[in-house]
Design an enzyme around this catalytic site. Sequence first.
Site, short mmCIF file in Angstrom:
data_model
loop_
_atom_site.label_atom_id
_atom_site.label_comp_id
_atom_site.label_asym_id
_atom_site.label_seq_id
_atom_site.Cartn_x
_atom_site.Cartn_y
_atom_site.Cartn_z
N CYS A 61 0.81 -1.21 0.00
CA CYS A 61 0.00 0.00 0.00
C CYS A 61 0.84 1.26 0.00
CB CYS A 61 -0.92 -0.01 1.20
SG CYS A 61 0.00 -0.16 2.71
N ASP A 72 3.26 2.23 2.46
CA ASP A 72 3.56 2.82 3.76
C ASP A 72 5.01 2.61 4.15
OD1 ASP A 72 1.05 3.73 4.01
OD2 ASP A 72 0.32 1.84 4.78
N CYS A 89 -1.23 3.30 8.01
CA CYS A 89 -2.60 3.20 8.53
C CYS A 89 -2.60 2.94 10.03
CB CYS A 89 -3.35 2.09 7.80
SG CYS A 89 -2.82 0.45 8.31
N CYS A 142 0.43 -5.24 7.01
CA CYS A 142 0.97 -4.12 7.78
C CYS A 142 1.92 -4.61 8.86
CB CYS A 142 -0.14 -3.30 8.43
SG CYS A 142 -1.53 -2.99 7.34
S1 FES Z 1 -2.88 -0.68 4.98
FE1 FES Z 1 -1.30 0.63 4.53
S2 FES Z 1 0.03 0.30 6.22
FE2 FES Z 1 -1.71 -0.76 6.76
#
Ligand code: FES
Lengths: 398, 124
Positions: B33, B35, B58, B102
Amino acid sequence: MECYFDHVATNPLREEVLEAMMPFLREEFGNPLSVYPLGIKAREAIENARAQVAGLINSKPSEIVFTSSGAEANNFALRGIALARQYEGKHVIVTRMEHHSILNPARFLEKLGFTVTYVNPDKYGFIDPDSIKKAITDETILISVIHASPEVGTIEPVKEIAQIAKERNITFHTDGVATVGNIPVDVKDLGVDLMSMAAHQFYGPKGAGALYIREGQRIIPLIFGGIQEGGRRAGTENVPAIVGMGKAAEITKEELHRKMEHVKKLRDRLVDGVMKIDNVHFTGHPENRLPGHASFCVEFIEGEGMLLMLSAKGIYAASGSACTSKALKASPVLLSMGIPSHVAHGSIVFSFGLENTMEQIEYTLEEFPQIIKRLRELSPYAKGWEGLEEGGTCIQKK
Amino acid sequence: MYTKEVMDHFMNPRNVGEMPDADGIGVEGNPVCGDVMKLFIKVKDDRIVDAKFQTFGCGAAIAVSSMITEMVKGKTLDEALEISKEKVAEALGGLPPQKMHCSNLGADALRKAIEDYKSKKRQN
Ligand code: FES
């Protein structure tokens, strides 16, 4: 304080609408096709609702086909027109601003052998009518352009595009789910051939939508069966939901201008306050947008975190960030506007309705900056995007 | 959708911030995603005595970061290397399926921080 600021997701059901629906959930349970009084009552209620919905968008009642949702109306329009006109050509034009219920049927049409052109917006999410014109080929039979984006609020030049389509004998559909009930929509003035709408976007019930189909427009049904809706949409009608949609349309028509003024005031105040925060970008068109819609990208932080912290304070909003999406991809709408994926990560959308108040906005303006500050304290990029590439293999630098 | 533990670690994250005198730093980006997590460790006699983090991600990613910094404190480097993404998720009372990736972020950042410490040590 509870602040529901997610009116693009859905709206509460109005009390008067519920009241209008109740008899049809109880004693007036007849099938509209039946010949005895119970059936006649149900049939009359549907025809009354049809006239009410037609009144909201200035169409003839006979041009309204009820569906189960805005998504069904979108599917119906795209597939129904493509199939009806496939022998004249197999090219369809849509835009990158569309909802999934347009994009996914478009992909399905590609599997059936159609060619689809996906037109890009500019950085404001605005579709230039010229870019539609350029995409047209001799094979084009259908153009579908969203009336306004629920993600960034931009209102598209549907009237101009409808004119372009008409001059070339191309059928034109617009997805009016975000606009009908939120701004004045007149299908005759816009010149569209088809338009989708959803009742829960204007305080009606979920499970009720409609497709406006201009008189004389040929379309292949999505659901085959009985003769309901003039044979264009089979299945025993969801009478209570349809009655609710009609009532909601009638009330909305009366109060639309008051509602627009009200939500615009709230929106302008929120935008004013939020834009004072550092490194926040406004998304979508600054003026040409839905009156109750404010959307931003907050740099260096992620949208889901904002939503959770806002929610802990009773403030309910939406985001187009990758982490909030089921597919874990940033909103294609934001990306198509040229917003880099790491900035789109900080997407946040507030959308207002009649029941919101200025106190709620002031409260949000107290809480939101603190939430941004807290999340930025957690972020490795609190001081800027430097070093972004060292970790994020998938994030391209600005 | 999140457990009480996740919400607690998200709303009140432990060990937040930069560590200017860190012995090891691990940065991991999440290819799913997009991050990023940055983990700092302080090591004494092969034992992690302190840990801090910074995360761009997130709610789950922040909770995972917070939890992992708590879990590593006091552990030897070998013990810390045993911390898997499953263990972090478990300590948080579970993560929703689409958020399991994550927890990768945390475990991988930790591994990188330990590697970073070891390679710095070898250089000295
Ligand atoms: S969904 Fe992007 S870090 Fe958790």
